[in-house]
Design a protein around this motif. Structure first.
Motif, PDB file in Angstrom:
ATOM      1  N   TYR A 151       0.859  -1.184   0.000  1.00 36.61           N
ATOM      2  CA  TYR A 151       0.000   0.000   0.000  1.00 36.61           C
ATOM      3  C   TYR A 151       0.892   1.230   0.000  1.00 36.61           C
ATOM      4  CZ  TYR A 151      -4.570  -2.110   0.789  1.00 36.61           C
ATOM      5  OH  TYR A 151      -5.749  -2.788   0.642  1.00 36.61           O
ATOM      6  N   GLY A 152       0.553   2.195  -0.826  1.00 34.94           N
ATOM      7  CA  GLY A 152       1.361   3.402  -0.894  1.00 34.94           C
ATOM      8  C   GLY A 152       1.286   4.201   0.394  1.00 34.94           C
ATOM      9  N   ASP A 153       2.433   4.752   0.814  1.00 36.00           N
ATOM     10  CA  ASP A 153       2.438   5.600   2.000  1.00 36.00           C
ATOM     11  C   ASP A 153       1.970   7.011   1.652  1.00 36.00           C
ATOM     12  OD1 ASP A 153       3.398   3.738   3.813  1.00 36.00           O
ATOM     13  OD2 ASP A 153       5.455   4.033   3.140  1.00 36.00           O
ATOM     14  N   TYR A 154       2.217   7.380   0.434  1.00 36.94           N
ATOM     15  CA  TYR A 154       1.807   8.705  -0.039  1.00 36.94           C
ATOM     16  C   TYR A 154       1.484   8.569  -1.514  1.00 36.94           C
ATOM     17  CZ  TYR A 154       6.834   8.383  -0.798  1.00 36.94           C
ATOM     18  OH  TYR A 154       8.070   7.928  -1.122  1.00 36.94           O
ATOM     19  N   ASP A 155       0.840   9.575  -2.048  1.00 36.65           N
ATOM     20  CA  ASP A 155       0.295   9.490  -3.398  1.00 36.65           C
ATOM     21  C   ASP A 155       1.350   9.844  -4.435  1.00 36.65           C
ATOM     22  OD1 ASP A 155      -1.454   9.233  -5.432  1.00 36.65           O
ATOM     23  OD2 ASP A 155      -2.606  11.041  -5.004  1.00 36.65           O
ATOM     24  N   ASP A 156       2.316   8.960  -4.626  1.00 37.34           N
ATOM     25  CA  ASP A 156       3.392   9.229  -5.581  1.00 37.34           C
ATOM     26  C   ASP A 156       3.984   7.887  -6.024  1.00 37.34           C
ATOM     27  OD1 ASP A 156       5.299  11.680  -6.446  1.00 37.34           O
ATOM     28  OD2 ASP A 156       6.485   9.848  -6.147  1.00 37.34           O
ATOM     29  N   PRO A 157       4.331   7.759  -7.329  1.00 35.30           N
ATOM     30  CA  PRO A 157       4.842   6.471  -7.815  1.00 35.30           C
ATOM     31  C   PRO A 157       6.084   5.996  -7.072  1.00 35.30           C
ATOM     32  CG  PRO A 157       4.566   8.021  -9.648  1.00 35.30           C
ATOM     33  CD  PRO A 157       4.216   8.756  -8.405  1.00 35.30           C
ATOM     34  N   ASN A 158       6.803   6.939  -6.468  1.00 25.20           N
ATOM     35  CA  ASN A 158       8.041   6.578  -5.794  1.00 25.20           C
ATOM     36  C   ASN A 158       7.798   5.538  -4.692  1.00 25.20           C
ATOM     37  OD1 ASN A 158      10.908   7.005  -5.383  1.00 25.20           O
ATOM     38  ND2 ASN A 158      10.280   7.838  -3.399  1.00 25.20           N
ATOM     39  N   THR A 159       6.654   5.640  -4.005  1.00 24.40           N
ATOM     40  CA  THR A 159       6.376   4.720  -2.916  1.00 24.40           C
ATOM     41  C   THR A 159       6.251   3.284  -3.428  1.00 24.40           C
ATOM     42  OG1 THR A 159       4.883   4.235  -1.101  1.00 24.40           O
ATOM     43  CG2 THR A 159       3.916   5.280  -2.991  1.00 24.40           C
ATOM     44  N   PHE A 160       5.933   3.110  -4.722  1.00 25.81           N
ATOM     45  CA  PHE A 160       5.863   1.757  -5.289  1.00 25.81           C
ATOM     46  C   PHE A 160       7.168   1.353  -5.962  1.00 25.81           C
ATOM     47  CE2 PHE A 160       1.476   2.946  -4.826  1.00 25.81           C
ATOM     48  CZ  PHE A 160       0.925   1.778  -4.333  1.00 25.81           C
ATOM     49  N   LEU A 161       7.671   2.239  -6.818  1.00 24.31           N
ATOM     50  CA  LEU A 161       8.795   1.832  -7.660  1.00 24.31           C
ATOM     51  C   LEU A 161      10.101   1.729  -6.878  1.00 24.31           C
ATOM     52  CD1 LEU A 161       7.817   3.719 -10.907  1.00 24.31           C
ATOM     53  CD2 LEU A 161       7.753   1.261 -10.457  1.00 24.31           C
ATOM     54  N   SER A 162      10.197   2.435  -5.741  1.00 27.57           N
ATOM     55  CA  SER A 162      11.441   2.311  -4.974  1.00 27.57           C
ATOM     56  C   SER A 162      11.579   0.914  -4.375  1.00 27.57           C
ATOM     57  CB  SER A 162      11.489   3.374  -3.872  1.00 27.57           C
ATOM     58  OG  SER A 162      10.402   3.205  -3.008  1.00 27.57           O
ATOM     59  N   LEU A 163      10.496   0.145  -4.391  1.00 25.52           N
ATOM     60  CA  LEU A 163      10.562  -1.236  -3.898  1.00 25.52           C
ATOM     61  C   LEU A 163      11.514  -2.089  -4.722  1.00 25.52           C
ATOM     62  CD1 LEU A 163       6.931  -2.412  -3.109  1.00 25.52           C
ATOM     63  CD2 LEU A 163       8.821  -2.121  -1.549  1.00 25.52           C
ATOM     64  N   GLY A 164      11.712  -1.708  -5.985  1.00 26.90           N
ATOM     65  CA  GLY A 164      12.571  -2.504  -6.849  1.00 26.90           C
ATOM     66  C   GLY A 164      14.038  -2.172  -6.700  1.00 26.90           C
ATOM     67  N   GLU A 165      14.336  -1.136  -5.930  1.00 27.92           N
ATOM     68  CA  GLU A 165      15.735  -0.757  -5.721  1.00 27.92           C
ATOM     69  C   GLU A 165      16.477  -1.860  -4.989  1.00 27.92           C
ATOM     70  OE1 GLU A 165      16.855   3.719  -5.008  1.00 27.92           O
ATOM     71  OE2 GLU A 165      15.058   3.209  -3.889  1.00 27.92           O
ATOM     72  N   SER A 166      17.739  -2.039  -5.332  1.00 30.14           N
ATOM     73  CA  SER A 166      18.464  -3.151  -4.714  1.00 30.14           C
ATOM     74  C   SER A 166      18.692  -2.903  -3.231  1.00 30.14           C
ATOM     75  CB  SER A 166      19.790  -3.389  -5.434  1.00 30.14           C
ATOM     76  OG  SER A 166      20.418  -2.166  -5.718  1.00 30.14           O
ATOM     77  N   ARG A 167      18.756  -1.600  -2.813  1.00 33.60           N
ATOM     78  CA  ARG A 167      19.044  -1.354  -1.400  1.00 33.60           C
ATOM     79  C   ARG A 167      17.763  -1.288  -0.555  1.00 33.60           C
ATOM     80  NH1 ARG A 167      19.035   4.590   0.289  1.00 33.60           N
ATOM     81  NH2 ARG A 167      17.700   5.451  -1.317  1.00 33.60           N
ATOM     82  N   ASN A 168      16.606  -1.391  -1.218  1.00 34.07           N
ATOM     83  CA  ASN A 168      15.352  -1.283  -0.473  1.00 34.07           C
ATOM     84  C   ASN A 168      15.164  -2.496   0.441  1.00 34.07           C
ATOM     85  OD1 ASN A 168      12.441  -1.520   0.149  1.00 34.07           O
ATOM     86  ND2 ASN A 168      12.314   0.309  -1.121  1.00 34.07           N
ATOM     87  N   GLY A 169      14.874  -2.208   1.705  1.00 41.15           N
ATOM     88  CA  GLY A 169      14.731  -3.277   2.695  1.00 41.15           C
ATOM     89  C   GLY A 169      13.567  -4.195   2.435  1.00 41.15           C
ATOM     90  N   ASN A 170      12.660  -3.784   1.553  1.00 42.98           N
ATOM     91  CA  ASN A 170      11.507  -4.633   1.273  1.00 42.98           C
ATOM     92  C   ASN A 170      11.629  -5.381  -0.039  1.00 42.98           C
ATOM     93  OD1 ASN A 170       9.859  -4.050   3.573  1.00 42.98           O
ATOM     94  ND2 ASN A 170       9.755  -1.972   2.761  1.00 42.98           N
ATOM     95  N   ASN A 171      12.792  -5.270  -0.663  1.00 36.96           N
ATOM     96  CA  ASN A 171      13.022  -6.023  -1.889  1.00 36.96           C
ATOM     97  C   ASN A 171      13.701  -7.336  -1.517  1.00 36.96           C
ATOM     98  OD1 ASN A 171      13.695  -7.039  -4.335  1.00 36.96           O
ATOM     99  ND2 ASN A 171      14.983  -5.323  -4.992  1.00 36.96           N
ATOM    100  N   HIS A 172      12.890  -8.387  -1.393  1.00 36.21           N
ATOM    101  CA  HIS A 172      13.442  -9.683  -1.009  1.00 36.21           C
ATOM    102  C   HIS A 172      13.615 -10.599  -2.211  1.00 36.21           C
ATOM    103  CE1 HIS A 172      12.686  -8.444   3.063  1.00 36.21           C
ATOM    104  NE2 HIS A 172      11.424  -8.239   2.791  1.00 36.21           N
ATOM    105  N   THR A 173      13.587 -10.021  -3.421  1.00 36.34           N
ATOM    106  CA  THR A 173      13.591 -10.860  -4.616  1.00 36.34           C
ATOM    107  C   THR A 173      14.991 -11.238  -5.064  1.00 36.34           C
ATOM    108  OG1 THR A 173      13.717  -8.955  -6.071  1.00 36.34           O
ATOM    109  CG2 THR A 173      11.518  -9.701  -5.445  1.00 36.34           C
TER     110      THR A 173
END
Lengths: 543, 305, 296
Positions: A445-467
């Motif tokens: 779920y987005g924290d705020y109304d901006d694509p960044n809250t979704f697309l930053s999930l794909g960043e390698s350093r993002n703590g929620n990217n477990h892929t």
């Protein structure tokens, strides 16, 4: 023998009369919550679960937010219908040329519920509280746009004076930012930016005390439209009108009762007239309401995506073609129409449509033919010799139903067998964190109304990217977007990133969330909201 | 008798200690911690949060401090519900569960014992089969099935009762029935079995041969030993009933203790799990003690020694 | 002496009667016959039925989800359009298997443990019963969660372990209460005085007199175990989808009772019939094992 029988008969007779007596008083009662609420101007609303806390600096969930929204108010508020930024505690503000300095002028009418004026110092105290590392506020990073906030929170500087917030006089608050942040005023309506009443906090402990009882009824001092009157776990939270609220004459309700009723019972409670509003609708009830009371059903688009996370570390899922095969073979329309039924949109990309005005152009196809071709290219024609992968989900009937359906789809379209496995929530989180999975059900779920809250999930350093998927080009795009000040160019960077994500598919988007509720026709002023934000000032109960 | 009770209380102390220790170990073996969330916080913040609860120290330190607090009668704050103490939660929720449990127990006994005794007296007659069919049907209706059925019939269709809540006297009826019926069915079957065993005993036969009426025999001699298995069953059953039912209290939205048992475990709310386990352990030990005392009284042969 | 002799005799007879006489009495018992017949019917249906219906229990038809019973689907379909009868029959294999096996495990442990505690009495009894108290109080949810991470999650053995850990406790307490009483009885004291070994006394004097409550409580354990299994699957132990069991089917159906009643009625009927059969059989067995029962 006889005496025995007569004893039993007597006992049964007494029990029966007891039951009848109960039945009688049951008939004699009856003013439902809904009727009483309309009469007294009190809203009865189901919130599904017990809030974990009412401290705006400690909570993370929507349930908590929905209750605290009645009790506290930030510098800005959002218009109930348009979600445009409106004055809150600050009645006006001035933004500097470089868009890095915001000067807020306080509403002289802004008061705490004990009559104290809400001062800029209160906000500084609150910012200091949430940013103090010792408090352990989970969402403190929401304040990072403020200059020096991150350094203070990460203990790189121990002097709060280095944080860009100051009060030049008793009615003015100045906030300086690290860099121009377009959605900053929007952010201020989030609970992390809300004030707490300093004397109350200090009366019940130190500024950084987590285990404090200040949020209890009778102790809680807020600045929102309502005052906390009653809080009993698993029984309900009641709030009443706050006479000190700055616009209290505009508040349409005399009180609100938040009832944490479990989902299945909630619908029954609504049908029996015990709730004006529910937090959800059981799937199997949707068609019934569509047919009998369509006006009571409410489906609002939510800013959330339901997806499967793939572990790309090794095995077949390390191969992009296999991931594409899995993603392309799913008929999402079928799933949303027949299983989910609440008007969820099938997800062919990752960022929900219209997030901060952004519409993703990238689309993954639904094409079983192509999926089979990809799988064959990867070395598994007709799914032959495909190893048995495991699909993990947290225990819930809807996750299970969807997983079973997708398992069957993959078997039918690709000829591969997937094993399903469920775990209760905390075990599931632990497994996910450890990366010990093949395919994993997830949601964002987005924290705020901006694509960044979704697309930053794909960043390698993002703590929620477990892929285990990472792409330096992708990382660079997201970083660049964060610094880009031109809105159009920024959205283009997101488009580019999303295209990479949808080609590589470390995640398989399934559908975009919808919030479904049951609403009584007497409730006026409850508007659709992307972030599920419903200011209570605007709500009224009218027959 | 008194020495026996004192002895049992002394035994309870090491028993409780073992329970608490085993629970402590179980909690730490379970995957996931109380502060794991879907959007995980950074390791530094997690450390800070854990420091508030002393979770950053070595396990043995945590364990010893926990025991120390326990001796002082302090169960600590709930990890899940900020601002709430475990004692506070139990003190608030237990009276509700106690009341519901006692009503349910009443239902169970009023249904179970007459049904079972009567069926045994009508042994091998059609009415026995009918009575036992009722009891068996009760066993086939767990609360999560019976509850929605009763709700549909009496709350929604007939509109006699509120579908949820715990505000009026009438709100007790459906939950108590939902919870009590199955226990009643169990008791009926146990009572019938016990009664049959006793009725075939020598001394009953002798008594009957002496010309005592059946009701006199049942009332004076049989019932006491026939209810042995029922009493043994009632110990843990009562502890279970009055400590709250997750299903019934969730279904009827009753602010009892039941949901806390399950949710505390699922949330890894360490202190709350400890508190509920300890509370339940005390109930179990107390009721098993009561059962043993009642059994002593019921068995003349044991009573003598 | 005469009385003891007679007791001795009747009890010897009870020991022997586990064989032919019991069997004959059981077969002659009307309710037992009905129970046995019903149980066989359900068991055979679950074993062979899935091959006969011509349905695949996993086959879905999303557009045809949640249909009421019809000629094609005798008990209707679930929300994924799967044939409910087929799912019930497949689930029955698990439920009956678990119900039967776990009950046996619980009985075995419970009876042995309870009889030993009650017979030995004194310190041993106190120690053993306090251990039961400990197990009663341990949080079951935590126990299961720990089991799931410590062992292979799908092993059927684990289901028995988890269920066995809780279900034998009350059995043990009941048996222990009975044994305590029997231990003090005149015929046991007489047997001891005449030099019989403890083992012999347990086998020949105590156990036969325990059978009544044991059988009754045993039949009560079966439904409890079958329903408990659904809680285990909730916690991630044991049966995983698309496989189902009666417990999970009933659980899901109960919520949707007023919209899709057949989702509850189907599995509930199968479950109830089985439980009735077990109870009838149990009653029959109880009567048959009781040498004092008048022949009919």
């Amino acid at each position: 023998m006889l005496s025995n029988v007569s004893f039993i008969n007597k006992a049964f007779f007494q029990l029966a009369s007891l039951v009848l007596a109960f039945g009688w008083c049951a008939c004699a009662k009856k003013q439902t919550n809904v009727e009483r609420g309309i009469q007294n101007g009190e809203l009865y609303i189901g919130i599904g679960a017990e809030p974990a806390a009412l401290d705006p600096h400690l909570t993370t969930g929507l349930t908590e937010y929905s209750v605290m929204l009645a009790l506290l108010e930030g510098l800005t508020t959002l218009h109930p219908k348009t979600m445009a930024v409106e004055p809150g505690v600050a009645q006006s503000w001035v933004i500097s040329e470089d868009r890095k300095r915001y000067t807020f002028h306080f509403d002289p009418e802004a008061r705490w519920s004990n009559g104290d004026r809400v001062t800029p110092e209160d906000f500084i105290f609150s910012f200091k509280r949430i940013l103090s590392p010792a408090l352990g506020a989970p969402y403190a990073y929401m304040l990072y746009p403020m200059r020096g906030a991150e350094a203070f929170h990460r203990s790189q500087s121990i002097d709060f004076g280095s944080v860009g917030v100051s009060a030049p006089d008793a009615h003015t608050l100045v906030i300086e930012l690290e860099s121009p942040t377009p959605y900053f005023l929007n952010m201020l309506s989030h609970n992390t930016w809300w004030p707490v009443h300093p004397p109350t906090i200090l009366e019940h402990g130190a500024i950084t005390d987590r285990i404090s009882k200040w949020t209890k009824p009778g102790k809680f001092i807020g600045n929102g439209p309502f005052i906390l009157e009653r809080w009993r776990l698993n029984n309900g939270i009641s709030v009443v009108r706050n006479p000190h609220y700055r616009k209290h004459s505009k508040v349409g309700l005399n009180g609100i009762h938040f009832l944490p009723i479990a989902v299945q019972s909630e619908e029954r409670a609504f049908r029996a007239g015990h709730l004006h509003l529910t937090s959800s609708v059981p799937i199997h009830r949707i068609d019934w309401y569509r047919k009998n009371h369509p006006e009571r059903l409410r489906f609002d688009t939510a800013l959330g995506v339901y997806y499967y996370m793939l572990n790309t570390k090794s095995g077949p899922l390390a191969d992009t073609r296999v991931r594409q095969a899995l993603a392309y073979s799913i008929n999402r329309e079928d799933l949303t129409k027949h299983i989910l039924r609440a008007g969820q949109k099938p997800a062919y990309h990752f960022t929900p449509p219209n997030t901060g005005g952004y519409q993703a152009r990238a689309r993954l196809p639904y094409d079983p033919q192509l999926a089979r071709k990809r799988l064959a290219e990867a070395g598994f024609p007709d799914g032959k010799e495909f190893p048995k992968l495991q699909l993990l989900f947290n225990t819930s009937e809807s996750h299970r139903t969807l997983a079973v359906a997708i398992q069957q789809i993959w078997k039918r379209e690709l000829g591969i067998d997937i094993e399903l496995h469920n775990q209760e929530w905390k075990a599931y989180l632990a497994t996910r964190q450890s990366g010990n999975f093949d395919i994993l059900r997830a949601a964002w779920y987005g924290d705020y109304d901006d694509p960044n809250t979704f697309l930053s999930l794909g960043e390698s350093r993002n703590g929620n990217n477990h892929t285990n998927w990472h792409d330096p080009h992708y990382d660079a795009l997201i970083k660049k977007a964060a610094k880009e000040t031109d809105p159009v160019a920024r959205m283009e960077l997101f488009q580019e990133a999303e295209a990479i994500l949808i080609e590589a598919l470390p995640v398989i988007p399934i559908y975009f969330y919808v919030t479904s509720r049951l609403i009584h026709p007497a409730v006026k002023g409850w508007y659709p909201s992307l972030l599920d934000n419903h200011p209570y000032q605007a709500i009224q109960l009218k027959k | 008798m008194l020495t026996h009770i004192i002895k049992r209380f002394l035994q309870a102390i090491p028993t409780l200690w073992i329970i608490v220790t085993a629970t402590f170990v179980l909690l730490r073996l379970a995957p996931g911690g109380p502060f794991d969330t879907e959007k995980p916080v950074s390791p530094e913040i997690k450390l800070q949060i854990e420091a508030h609860y002393g979770l950053n120290e070595g396990l043995h330190v945590q364990y010893l401090r926990f025991l120390g607090n326990l001796l002082k009668g302090d169960l600590g704050p709930s990890y899940q519900y900020a601002g709430w103490d475990v004692q506070e939660i139990i003190a608030q929720a237990f009276p509700v569960s106690l009341e519901l449990g006692l009503w349910a127990l009443l239902v169970a006994l009023l249904i179970g014992i007459p049904l079972g005794v009567f069926a045994a007296l009508r042994h091998n007659k059609p009415s026995e089969s009918a009575l036992m069919a009722i009891a068996t049907a009760g066993i086939c209706l767990p609360s999560f099935v019976l509850g929605p059925m009763l709700l549909l019939a009496f709350a929604i269709s007939l509109d006699w009762f509120n579908p949820l809540g715990w505000n009026y006297a009438s709100d007790r009826v459906l939950p108590a029935l939902t919870l009590g019926l199955m226990y009643g069915a169990y008791i009926a079957r146990l009572a019938r079995g016990g009664m049959l065993d006793v009725l075939q005993n020598e001394f009953i036969r002798t008594a009957r041969a002496k010309g005592l009426s059946l009701s006199a025999v049942v009332g004076r001699h049989a019932l006491r030993s026939a209810l042995q298995p029922v009493v043994a069953y009632l110990g843990p059953a009562t502890a279970g009933l009055i400590s709250g039912s997750f299903v019934v209290e969730t279904l009827f939205f009753i602010p009892g203790l039941g949901p806390f048992f399950v949710n505390a475990a699922l949330n890894r709310d360490y202190t709350m799990v400890m508190g509920t386990v300890l509370f339940y352990a005390i109930l179990i030990i107390t009721f098993n003690l009561i059962v043993d005392l009642v059994q002593m009284w019921m068995q003349p042969r044991t009573r003598n020694e | 002496m005469n009385k003891e002799k007679r007791e001795q005799k009747s009890n010897d007879c009870a020991g022997k009667s586990l064989s032919r006489a019991t069997w004959q009495r059981l077969v002659r018992h009307r309710m037992a016959r009905i129970g046995g017949f019903l149980f066989l019917l359900v068991a055979i249906a679950c074993l062979l039925g899935p091959f006969l219906t011509g349905q695949d229990f996993a086959a879905q038809d999303l557009a045809g989800g949640a249909q009421a019973p019809s000629w094609d689907h005798w008990l209707g379909t679930d929300e994924l359009g799967r044939d409910l009868l087929e799912r019930i029959l497949i689930g029955g294999r698990i439920s009956i298997g678990v119900g039967f096996a776990a009950t046996c495990v619980a009985l075995l442990i419970g009876v042995t443990y309870g009889a030993l505690a009650g017979y030995c009495g004194m310190r041993t009894d106190a120690l053993m019963m306090r251990f039961v108290d400990v197990l009663y109080a341990l949080p079951f949810t935590m126990l299961v969660v720990v089991l799931t991470v410590t062992f292979d999650q799908k092993s059927i053995f684990l289901i028995f372990l988890a269920i066995g850990a809780v279900e034998w406790l009350t059995m043990a307490r009941i048996v222990r209460g009975q044994t305590k009483g029997l231990r003090r009885s005149s015929f046991v004291e007489a047997a001891l005085a005449s030099g019989a070994s403890h083992w012999r006394i347990l086998r020949h004097h105590i156990l036969p007199n325990l059978l009544g409550p044991v059988i009754v409580y045993g039949t009560l354990t079966v439904p409890a175990v079958i329903l408990l299994e659904s809680i285990l699957s909730f916690l991630g132990l044991g049966v995983q989808p698309p496989q189902s069991s009666w417990g999970t089917l009933i659980n899901e159906g109960a919520d949707k009772l007023d919209i899709y009643p057949w989702l509850l009625i189907g599995p509930a009927v199968f479950f109830s019939v089985t439980i009735f059969a077990f109870n009838f059989l149990g009653d029959g067995l109880r009567d048959a094992l009781d040498p004092r029962e008048t022949e009919r």
